[in-house]
Design a protein around this motif. Structure first.
Motif: not given
Length: 260
Positions: A23-28, A158-161, A167-178, A228-235
């Motif tokens: 995985g990826t993760g990390g598209a800027a 882990l911190d970056g993921w 940030d992605i969740m904020a754009q989509r209106g998905i709640p959650g905290s660090y 986000t990547p369609y990959d359950p292992y992508d962080p």
């Protein structure tokens, strides 16, 4: 996760960022480039008419052979080489080699990649980044051009993921905290993005729990967050899908304090 995603603590292996379709993760995240209109210079009275330049022909796609390395996904490879049609076209071109599941690519697999880049490969990608980061020269006619905003980057840990997922969740209106995400990750996988549970009831049914927040495939498919990547292992994909599921079932990942 029961049916929809309850999982118990998995047996994990040492932390690694690689994945099955690694995985990826990390598209800027970037802001769109704003164009500015340039004033045209006056034509000198006695100058000869400028020769009309023939339109430049479109560059044909070039083919190269890419060897999959640990951490790759079809999404990342297609994005890296600007493949027309994205990862779906890359998968279509290599289905015989990849097989029926586009997520399951492994290191050493050779893929045929069609790219329109002038200089295909990692060097071209490096040149592209250098061009984007450098300031443009001041136009001769004095018209100022808008410059692109700096891209936001995240650490590959882990911190970056978690921060990218938030940030992605904020754009989509998905709640959650660090804190809520971190607490559940440490319980479910100890921070290992390749964690998999091969022994519980979900595994016995053929849908083992996977990744940082131990999501089973049906739950990941139902709550996958676009972009986000369609990959359950992508962080990042794993975190956002799990938080999307937790929001639907519990109101927020912050409300989860045990197997879910």
């Amino acid at each position: 996760m029961p049916g929809r995603g309850k999982h118990r603590r998995p047996r994990t292996s040492p932390l690694t960022r690689g994945v099955v379709a690694a995985g990826t993760g990390g598209a800027a995240l970037t802001l769109p480039l704003l164009g500015a209109t340039q004033a045209s210079a006056a034509q000198p009275a006695q100058s000869a008419p400028a020769a009309q330049t023939a339109p430049q022909a479109a560059q044909p796609a070039k083919s190269l052979t890419y060897t999959v390395t640990k951490g790759d996904t079809l999404y990342r490879i297609a994005d890296k080489y600007d493949v027309s049609g994205g990862w779906k076209q890359l998968y279509k071109d290599n289905r015989a080699a990849v097989g029926d599941d586009p997520r399951l690519i492994h290191p050493g697999l050779k893929l045929k990649v069609k790219t329109a880049k002038a200089a295909a490969g990692p060097k071209a990608a490096t040149q592209k980044k250098a061009t984007q980061s450098s300031a443009p020269a001041e136009p001769a006619d004095g018209v100022t051009k808008a410059t692109p905003a700096a891209a936001k980057t995240y650490a590959n840990n882990l911190d970056g993921w978690i921060r990218e997922a938030l940030d992605i969740m904020a754009q989509r209106g998905i709640p959650g905290s660090y804190d809520g995400i971190y607490r559940n990750i440490m319980r479910e996988s100890s921070g290992n993005p390749q964690a998999i549970n091969n022994w519980d009831s979900n595994a016995a049914k053929g849908t083992p729990s996977k990744g940082l927040l131990q999501v089973i495939d049906p739950t990941f498919a139902a709550y996958h967050v676009p972009g986000t990547p369609y990959d359950p292992y992508d962080p990042v994909a794993n975190i956002t899908a799990a938080c999307n599921y937790a929001a639907d079932r519990y109101g927020s990942i912050d409300n989860v304090f045990g197997p879910y």
